[in-house]
Design an enzyme around this catalytic site. Structure first.
Site, PDB file in Angstrom:
ATOM      1  CD  GLU A  66      -0.455  -5.571   5.723  1.00  0.00           C
ATOM      2  OE1 GLU A  66      -0.252  -6.173   4.648  1.00  0.00           O
ATOM      3  OE2 GLU A  66      -0.828  -4.374   5.771  1.00  0.00           O
ATOM      4  CB  CYS A  89      -0.975  -0.049   1.180  1.00  0.00           C
ATOM      5  SG  CYS A  89      -2.421   1.003   0.960  1.00  0.00           S
ATOM      6  CG  HIS A 103      -3.365  -3.802   3.306  1.00  0.00           C
ATOM      7  ND1 HIS A 103      -2.370  -3.101   3.950  1.00  0.00           N
ATOM      8  CD2 HIS A 103      -4.106  -2.882   2.648  1.00  0.00           C
ATOM      9  CE1 HIS A 103      -2.510  -1.804   3.692  1.00  0.00           C
ATOM     10  NE2 HIS A 103      -3.549  -1.647   2.904  1.00  0.00           N
TER      11      HIS A 103
END
Lengths: 85, 227
Positions: free
Chosen positions: B196, B86, B194
Site C-alpha cells: 500500500e 506487517c 507494504h
C-alpha cells in the site's frame, strides 16, 4: 484461595533468540569468554483467586491461549499460596 | 468492490491502505473500528500495519482478541479476500489464520527501506497481475519480521504451495526468506512488505498497486461485474 503464580515463557529449543545472541556477544567483548549462550525469557507474575484443584489447569489455559505462543515458546510456572497474615 | 480497513488502537498504516484501494485503485473502502462485529457488507478485509496495542506481550497477540477478529475469521471462512500487511500479518499469525510466528529481526534493527521482493506464486487472488519470478520493489518497515516455522511446517507450506513472496536477498533472518504466505484455501494473505506504500511512482514505486488490482479483478470475475 489466593495464589501467586510465576510464569516463565522461554524460547523453544532450536528457535534462535536474536537478543540472546547479541547479549552473548557483548559478554564476550567484556571478557566473559566462558559464556556459551544467553537466552532471554519473559517472566510474568500473576496473583489470582482460584480453587486449589483448578489453579494449575487455569494457568495452563492462560498460557496456551495468550501468555505464550506455542509455535515458538515453551512455558512453565510455579504456584505459591498467599498466606494472609 | 467494498473493502473494510480494520483499525486497531495503534494501527498506523490504515490511511495508506485506504488511499491505496480508493484513490489508487478506484474502489470503495470504509474504516472499521476494532470493536465492530459485523463485516457482512464488505467484499474484502484489510488488516493494516502499525503497532496494535503497542505490541504488548507479542506483536499482534492482543489485537487477536479484539471483537472484530471473530468476524474477520468468519469472512476468511466464507472465502472473502483477507490481506494482512506487517502488523496485520502478525495478527493473522497470532490468530491462527496463518501458520508460523514472528521473531525480532536477526540483527535486532528496525528495517525501514525499499527491498527487492520476489513473486513466488502468481496464481493467487492477490498476485494474478504479476508474473511468477518477477522482482518487485516494495518498502518494508518492521522490527519483528523474522518469520519462523518448524521444518515440518515449512515442508507443508512448500507442498501446499503457500509461499507467495520471498525477499530478493536475505533481510531479517526469516526461514526460507519468506516475506508472505497464503492459507491453504488461498484467500488469506499475510506479508511483511507494504504494497500500500508503493502505489504511485511519485513515492518511489508503484509495484504494489497490482496486488490490489489482482484482488479487484478476481472479485469482478467472480461476481461478473463489468463496469
Amino acid at each position: 484461595m489466593t495464589y501467586d503464580v510465576t510464569v516463565y515463557v522461554t524460547w523453544k529449543e532450536g528457535v534462535l533468540d536474536p537478543q540472546g545472541t547479541a547479549v552473548t556477544e557483548s559478554l564476550h567483548k567484556l571478557g566473559y569468554g566462558e559464556v556459551e549462550s544467553v537466552s532471554i525469557s519473559r517472566m510474568l507474575q500473576l496473583r489470582l483467586e482460584a480453587a486449589p484443584e483448578e489453579v494449575e489447569s487455569k494457568v495452563t489455559e492462560m498460557c496456551e491461549k495468550l501468555l505464550a505462543n506455542p509455535v515458538i515458546e515453551d512455558y512453565r510456572f510455579e504456584v505459591e499460596e498467599v498466606v494472609s497474615t | 468492490m467494498k473493502f473494510a480497513v480494520i483499525v486497531f488502537p495503534g494501527s498506523n498504516c490504515d490511511l495508506d491502505m485506504y488511499h491505496a484501494v480508493t484513490d489508487a485503485v478506484g474502489e470503495q473502502a470504509e474504516y472499521v473500528w476494532h470493536t465492530e462485529t459485523d463485516l457482512d457488507r464488505f467484499d474484502g478485509i484489510l488488516l493494516p500495519g502499525g503497532f496494535s496495542y503497542g505490541d504488548y506481550l507479542r506483536a499482534g497477540a492482543i489485537a487477536r482478541f479484539s471483537p472484530v477478529m471473530e468476524s474477520v475469521k468468519q469472512a476468511a471462512a466464507e472465502g472473502k479476500p483477507v490481506l494482512g500487511v506487517c502488523n496485520g500479518f502478525q495478527i493473522l499469525l497470532e490468530s491462527g489464520l496463518l501458520p508460523g510466528a514472528m521473531r525480532r529481526n536477526e540483527d535486532l534493527h528496525f528495517i525501514c527501506r525499499t527491498v527487492p521482493l520476489q513473486v513466488k506464486k502468481a496464481d493467487t487472488m492477490f498476485t494474478s497481475a504479476y508474473e511468477a519470478g518477477e522482482t518487485l520493489q516494495i518498502p518494508v518497515a518492521h522490527g519483528e519480521g523474522n518469520y519462523y516455522c518448524s521444518e515440518t511446517q515449512l515442508e507443508e507450506l512448500k507442498q501446499n504451495d503457500q509461499i507467495v513472496f520471498t525477499y530478493g536477498a536475505a533481510l531479517n533472518g526469516s526461514v526460507a526468506d519468506i516475506a508472505g504466505i497464503v492459507n491453504e484455501a488461498g484467500n488469506v494473505l499475510g506479508m511483511m512488505p507494504h504494497p500500500e506504500r508503493a502505489v504511485e511512482a511519485l513515492t518511489g514505486s508503484e509495484d504494489g498497486r497490482r496486488l490490489f488490482e489482482s484482488i479487484v479483478r478476481q472479485w469482478r470475475e467472480k461476481h461478473a461485474v463489468t463496469s
